[in-house]
Write a protein that holds these residues in place. Structure first.
Motif, PDB file in Angstrom:
ATOM      1  N   SER A 437     -52.539  26.021  11.700  1.00  0.00           N
ATOM      2  CA  SER A 437     -51.959  26.282  13.021  1.00  0.00           C
ATOM      3  C   SER A 437     -50.942  25.254  13.498  1.00  0.00           C
ATOM      4  CB  SER A 437     -53.087  26.377  14.061  1.00  0.00           C
ATOM      5  OG  SER A 437     -53.811  25.162  14.116  1.00  0.00           O
ATOM      6  N   ILE A 440     -44.987  23.693  11.212  1.00  0.00           N
ATOM      7  CA  ILE A 440     -43.841  24.476  11.678  1.00  0.00           C
ATOM      8  C   ILE A 440     -42.688  24.392  10.669  1.00  0.00           C
ATOM      9  CG2 ILE A 440     -42.052  24.609  13.468  1.00  0.00           C
ATOM     10  CD1 ILE A 440     -44.169  23.694  15.469  1.00  0.00           C
ATOM     11  N   THR A 464     -51.783  35.192   8.482  1.00  0.00           N
ATOM     12  CA  THR A 464     -51.366  35.532   9.853  1.00  0.00           C
ATOM     13  C   THR A 464     -51.554  34.376  10.828  1.00  0.00           C
ATOM     14  OG1 THR A 464     -53.560  36.505  10.235  1.00  0.00           O
ATOM     15  CG2 THR A 464     -51.786  37.996   9.561  1.00  0.00           C
ATOM     16  N   CYS A 466     -50.696  31.354  10.010  1.00  0.00           N
ATOM     17  CA  CYS A 466     -49.642  30.393   9.687  1.00  0.00           C
ATOM     18  C   CYS A 466     -48.536  30.466  10.733  1.00  0.00           C
ATOM     19  CB  CYS A 466     -49.096  30.698   8.288  1.00  0.00           C
ATOM     20  SG  CYS A 466     -47.674  29.694   7.832  1.00  0.00           S
ATOM     21  N   ARG A 467     -48.111  29.287  11.235  1.00  0.00           N
ATOM     22  CA  ARG A 467     -47.071  29.224  12.275  1.00  0.00           C
ATOM     23  C   ARG A 467     -45.748  28.703  11.717  1.00  0.00           C
ATOM     24  NH1 ARG A 467     -49.486  32.120  15.915  1.00  0.00           N
ATOM     25  NH2 ARG A 467     -48.051  31.321  17.485  1.00  0.00           N
ATOM     26  N   GLU A 469     -42.177  28.063  10.657  1.00  0.00           N
ATOM     27  CA  GLU A 469     -40.914  28.640  11.131  1.00  0.00           C
ATOM     28  C   GLU A 469     -39.760  28.343  10.186  1.00  0.00           C
ATOM     29  OE1 GLU A 469     -40.194  27.205  15.060  1.00  0.00           O
ATOM     30  OE2 GLU A 469     -41.959  28.192  15.922  1.00  0.00           O
ATOM     31  N   ASN A 493     -46.120  39.655   6.489  1.00  0.00           N
ATOM     32  CA  ASN A 493     -46.382  38.846   7.687  1.00  0.00           C
ATOM     33  C   ASN A 493     -45.042  38.392   8.259  1.00  0.00           C
ATOM     34  OD1 ASN A 493     -47.624  37.248   9.667  1.00  0.00           O
ATOM     35  ND2 ASN A 493     -47.774  35.484   8.314  1.00  0.00           N
ATOM     36  N   SER A 495     -43.895  37.676  11.246  1.00  0.00           N
ATOM     37  CA  SER A 495     -43.818  37.272  12.653  1.00  0.00           C
ATOM     38  C   SER A 495     -43.359  35.847  12.944  1.00  0.00           C
ATOM     39  CB  SER A 495     -45.187  37.484  13.311  1.00  0.00           C
ATOM     40  OG  SER A 495     -46.175  36.758  12.621  1.00  0.00           O
ATOM     41  N   HIS A 496     -43.310  34.941  11.959  1.00  0.00           N
ATOM     42  CA  HIS A 496     -43.043  33.550  12.339  1.00  0.00           C
ATOM     43  C   HIS A 496     -41.810  32.926  11.676  1.00  0.00           C
ATOM     44  CE1 HIS A 496     -46.580  33.225  14.778  1.00  0.00           C
ATOM     45  NE2 HIS A 496     -47.331  33.682  13.799  1.00  0.00           N
ATOM     46  N   ARG A 522     -36.216  42.119  10.969  1.00  0.00           N
ATOM     47  CA  ARG A 522     -36.687  40.864  11.571  1.00  0.00           C
ATOM     48  C   ARG A 522     -35.528  39.924  11.804  1.00  0.00           C
ATOM     49  NH1 ARG A 522     -40.688  37.821   7.949  1.00  0.00           N
ATOM     50  NH2 ARG A 522     -40.091  36.068   9.250  1.00  0.00           N
ATOM     51  N   CYS A 524     -34.302  36.531  11.068  1.00  0.00           N
ATOM     52  CA  CYS A 524     -34.549  35.378  10.203  1.00  0.00           C
ATOM     53  C   CYS A 524     -33.234  34.945   9.584  1.00  0.00           C
ATOM     54  CB  CYS A 524     -35.548  35.749   9.103  1.00  0.00           C
ATOM     55  SG  CYS A 524     -36.018  34.349   8.052  1.00  0.00           S
TER      56      CYS A 524
END
Length: 584
Positions: A437, A440, A464, A466-467, A469, A493, A495-496, A522, A524
């Protein structure tokens, strides 16, 4: 007329005994010469001199076998000396109850002069709650050694035996000449716990300095009962081991209450592997704040403690910094500020805390190694830069054990140019999947990861929780298969991750397309090209309406080059990501 004269019969040898008899007859409503039990508790003696009472008890007409003088404030050292004279005389007195009278050690020493006399035939002596300490216990033991043949019961509940008082007296029970059968130190409730604990450890817990009840799954109910024993002054345990005993906040409250009642002996307390949580830690903190508490070592590893619990501990130790020297918090989650809250404490000149244990021995070695490189405690860092250190997989594997610990809160981790391969990637992924968590940004550029290394990283991207970036994998010898693996992971996944750097790799025929197709679904940023090549790519994308990285034929006729520098175009065409086969 005949006059009747009532004459009081004179049985007693002395006027003192007669005076005592008359006084007690008025108090009790009955002549003491007719009693075998004489209850003078609650200061029924009144103004009667103890010497006169002793004269009565020593007279052959007295049949008193049992006397109660409990709760008598007027009993003094001198009174005890007089009672000792009674015990030293030939009487039929068999039981004496002096409970709840403040005799102190000085009074007990006087009583002992009578107990040690061969004439004494006393069988039961009750001295509970008489403010007796270690010296008084020693005096009793000495007296009973010199005259071991009569006393069968001794009650010392509610006194403080010090370090050796219990042993001095329990040793007597081994003497074959000693008739002592009942040595009462504890209340009925504490006695029941005493028997239970003795059954577990096989020894008298009142004689132990260390009590280990770990792994017995006691639960809060039995810990609550145990606390009754622990609060008794006869319990002088220095070290209590209760790890893995299914204790919660309720049990912590009972233990704290017990040790606050009897705080001067406990030096080490181990409550590891119990689900105490923050609420349990809060219950423990009043013990740490108690200035009479002598606790030096507290173990709370794997107790589900979070940031609030760390803050509560820090606050308690600031208020009473003088005793605790070691605190073990391994296996907990300190949140954003927990580690700093506690590591700031040793800077306090009044704080005695020397060892603050957050990590396992192996992780602590890694922590020291990293500290030696960066000059700071890595547990306090948000960014950790270990680039260009040539760590290799072995040291990265060791480093990974530190990274998976919840006490490590690194957000940005730079590991470029460190000779890391797929093996190191697997270790890092395992670590960050266990502690996902915080990370980054991760930079693994300049390492020989290959496609196999990328495949080891992909489970982290799929996690999921995992944060992450920003991921830098430039110059890592990744080919088309690696690009496909990355694209697949990011689809599962999405989202990040917002930036992926793959410059200096070889995407093969479809690698770039696999990833750029993701941009439709997405937001990115994919970085495939070095600076000058990237400028050319951006310019041409606008000129031809499509990324040149997706083209095999590039038509720049009719001056579509515009102001684009030829060197930049060359940089683009020479990059491994360019698949242009034909240019106009």
């Amino acid at each position: 007329m005949v006059q009747t004269i009532c004459v009081s019969p004179m049985f007693l040898r002395s006027s003192a005994a007669q005076e005592a008899c008359d006084c007690l007859t008025n108090v009790l409503g009955k002549s003491p010469l007719l009693l075998t039990e004489l209850d003078l508790s609650e200061d029924k003696l009144g103004d009667l001199d103890v010497e006169k009472l002793s004269a009565l008890l020593m007279d052959s007409h007295s049949k008193v076998e049992k006397i109660k003088l409990s709760n008598c404030e007027k009993l003094t050292e001198k009174s005890c000396s007089v009672l000792a004279t009674v015990l030293s005389s030939k009487t039929i007195l068999k039981e004496m109850n002096l409970n709840n009278s403040r005799l102190l050690d000085s009074g007990v020493r006087e009583i002992c002069k009578g107990l040690g006399n061969r004439m004494c035939e006393l069988k039961i002596l009750n001295l509970s709650d008489c403010s007796i300490s270690e010296e008084g216990y020693k005096a009793l033991a000495s007296a009973l050694r010199s005259n071991p043949s009569h006393l069968i019961e001794l009650d010392l509940r509610g006194n403080d035996p010090g370090q050796s008082g219990v042993k001095e007296l329990t040793d007597l029970l081994q003497d074959p000449h000693c008739t002592l059968k009942t040595l009462r130190f504890l209340s009925p409730a504490a006695e029941e716990v005493f028997q239970f604990v003795t059954g577990i450890v096989g020894k008298n817990p009142l004689l132990l300095k260390e009590l280990n009840l770990s792994n017995h799954e006691l639960g809060d109910t039995q810990v609550n009962q145990l606390s009754v024993l622990l609060k008794d002054k006869h319990c002088t345990i220095n070290t209590l081991q209760l790890n893995n005993s299914k204790i919660t906040a309720e049990g912590c409250a009972s233990l704290t209450s017990a040790f606050n009642s009897n705080p001067s002996h406990l030096i080490e307390l181990n409550l590891s592997e119990n689900k105490l949580e923050d609420s349990g830690v809060v219950k423990i903190c009043p013990l740490l704040k108690n200035t009479q508490c002598r606790l030096e070592k507290l173990s709370l590893s794997d107790c589900s403690i979070s940031e609030e619990g760390y803050k509560a501990l820090a606050s308690a130790l600031r208020s009473n910094p003088s005793h605790l020297i070691e605190l073990d918090l391994r296996g907990n989650d300190p949140g954003q500020s927990g580690v700093k809250e506690l590591t700031d404490l040793p800077q306090d000149p009044h704080c005695t805390l020397k060892t603050l244990r957050f990590l396992s021995p192996d992780d602590d070695k890694v922590c020291q190694f990293v500290t030696g490189i960066v000059g700071e405690n890595p547990l306090l860092l948000k960014e950790l830069n270990l680039s260009n250190r040539e760590l290799g997989d072995t040291q990265v594997n060791q480093l990974s054990t530190l990274l998976q610990d919840k006490h490590c809160r690194v957000n940005t981790f730079m590991l470029n140019n460190n000779r890391i391969t797929a093996e190191g990637c697997a270790a890092l992924t395992s670590a960050f999947n266990l502690n996902p968590s915080h990370l980054i940004e991760l930079n693994l550029s300049g390492n020989n990861l290959g496609d196999s290394g990328v495949e080891k990283i992909c489970p982290l991207l799929k996690n999921t929780q995992c944060r992450l970036e920003k991921l830098s994998l430039s110059d890592c010898r990744i080919t088309e298969e690696g690009y496909k693996a990355l694209a697949s992971a990011l689809r599962s996944n999405p989202s990040h991750l917002i930036e992926l750097d793959l410059r200096g790799n070889d995407p093969g025929q479809s690698g770039v397309k696999e990833l750029t197709d993701l941009l439709k679904s997405r937001s990115c940023k994919f970085r495939f090209l070095k600076c000058s090549a990237q400028e050319a790519c951006d310019y041409l994308t606008k000129a031809v309406g499509k990324s040149p990285l997706l083209l095999t034929e590039l038509d720049l006729s009719e001056d579509k080059l515009g102001d684009l520098d030829g060197d930049k175009l060359s940089a683009l065409l020479m990059d491994s990501h360019s698949k242009v086969e034909k240019i106009k």
